[in-house]
Design a protein around this motif. Structure first.
Motif, mmCIF file in Angstrom:
data_model
loop_
_atom_site.group_PDB
_atom_site.id
_atom_site.type_symbol
_atom_site.label_atom_id
_atom_site.label_comp_id
_atom_site.label_asym_id
_atom_site.label_seq_id
_atom_site.Cartn_x
_atom_site.Cartn_y
_atom_site.Cartn_z
ATOM 1 N N ASP A 55 0.881 -1.146 0.000
ATOM 2 C CA ASP A 55 0.000 0.000 0.000
ATOM 3 C C ASP A 55 0.938 1.220 0.000
ATOM 4 N N THR A 112 4.464 2.125 -15.253
ATOM 5 C CA THR A 112 3.279 1.284 -15.487
ATOM 6 C C THR A 112 2.686 0.806 -14.164
ATOM 7 N N ASP A 154 0.948 3.612 -12.456
ATOM 8 C CA ASP A 154 -0.302 3.877 -13.175
ATOM 9 C C ASP A 154 -1.356 2.816 -12.876
ATOM 10 N N ASP A 155 -0.934 1.560 -12.882
ATOM 11 C CA ASP A 155 -1.861 0.446 -12.614
ATOM 12 C C ASP A 155 -2.519 0.576 -11.249
ATOM 13 N N LYS A 156 -1.802 1.160 -10.299
ATOM 14 C CA LYS A 156 -2.363 1.312 -8.954
ATOM 15 C C LYS A 156 -3.018 2.673 -8.745
ATOM 16 N N ASN A 157 -3.175 3.402 -9.848
ATOM 17 C CA ASN A 157 -3.809 4.720 -9.805
ATOM 18 C C ASN A 157 -3.127 5.697 -8.860
ATOM 19 N N LEU A 158 -1.809 5.586 -8.772
ATOM 20 C CA LEU A 158 -1.052 6.510 -7.923
ATOM 21 C C LEU A 158 -0.532 7.655 -8.781
ATOM 22 N N THR A 159 -0.273 8.775 -8.141
ATOM 23 C CA THR A 159 0.317 9.885 -8.893
ATOM 24 C C THR A 159 1.685 10.214 -8.331
#
Ligand SMILES: [Zn+2]
Length: 288
Positions: free
Chosen positions: A112, A133, A136-141
């Motif tokens: 996490d 990638t 991005d896959d974990k929708n983090l910025t």
């Protein structure tokens, strides 16, 4: 009259004894063999020719600075798991070289993740693309690592980014996020792989008790002038045994000797843990 002089002498001795024996009057930066309440525990991991630094904050929050080469993912994950954490609150990729972000994709996928900081520079390596990638896959910025950014800004704990101070450098190493962590009276400086140009451009107060020496002890970093400004009691070099770069370079070791720093090296000492309660410092290393 004589009696009062006697009292004064006794009082004087009592005051001297108080300062000499009272622990709360400990000299700053004093190394101790045990700490009752370490608030900051910095683990410089023995990850070969690369960097990975895991930081526990008050036994609750965590920070990871870099994740060494791709072959150390399991090692880093096992280490963090063994301390009982399943979250990285602050993840910092100092710069996108493979010896710093090699296993960061694994870290992003495993845990996490809270905030991610990276300098604004890209490379076209597969390692870097895989990391982006995974993020991005974990929708983090990604937050931009840049001079003046405060990662943590609390009453007694401050983690600030001192560099990059510019938008463009000729050398990828110089984009390194340089971090200073200060808790009460104790500071750590994490240099990434930044080189002399960066040292000259940092105008903040760099004085620190502990420095993670830049670029595995390369002589393209750690000028004597800069080391004198930092004036670290302890210097940690993250470096692989028998590496092909001959790191750490002798010049850097000589400069550290000249300024009187005690040097710890992951190739010789294994994992190195430097903890503090904000006044005292405790050092533990894997290889005694
Ligand atoms: Zn490196």
């Amino acid at each position: 009259m004589k009696k009062s002089i006697g009292y004064l002498i006794v009082l004087f001795i009592v005051i001297i004894c108080y300062f000499f024996f009272n622990d709360s009057y400990a000299v700053l930066e004093k190394e101790v063999s045990s700490l009752d309440n370490p608030y900051i525990e910095v683990h410089f991991l023995d990850v070969g020719q690369g960097d990975s630094i895991f930081i526990e904050i008050n036994n609750s929050k965590t920070m990871l600075i870099d994740a060494s080469t791709s072959s150390y993912g399991n090692f880093i994950i096992d280490y963090i798991n063994s301390l009982g954490y399943d979250r990285i609150d602050y993840l910092i990729a100092t710069h996108p070289h493979a010896d710093h972000i090699g296993s960061m994709q694994d870290i992003v996928l495993e845990y996490d993740i809270g905030d991610i900081y990276m300098p604004k520079v890209s490379t076209n390596t597969k390692t870097y693309e895989n990391l982006l990638t995974a993020i991005d896959d974990k929708n983090l910025t990604i937050k931009k690592a840049y001079k003046g950014v405060k990662i943590i800004d609390e009453d007694e704990l401050d983690v600030s980014i001192l560099s990059p101070t510019k938008d463009e450098y000729d050398n990828l190493n110089n984009y390194s996020a340089v971090l200073k962590l200060t808790y009460k009276n104790v500071s750590y400086l994490f240099m990434g792989d930044s080189e002399e140009e960066v040292e000259e451009n940092i105008l903040d107060d760099v004085k620190a008790d502990v420095i993670k020496i830049a670029h595995h002890g390369s002589n393209s970093s750690s000028s004597l002038e800069f080391l004198k400004k930092v004036s670290p009691t302890y210097a940690v070099i993250s470096v692989g045994e028998d590496n092909s770069y001959n790191h750490p370079h002798k010049e850097v070791l000589d400069r550290l000797e000249e300024i009187g720093s005690t040097v710890y090296r992951t190739d010789l000492d294994g994992n190195i843990i430097i903890s503090t309660d904000g006044n005292k410092i405790m050092i533990d290393k894997e290889k005694k």
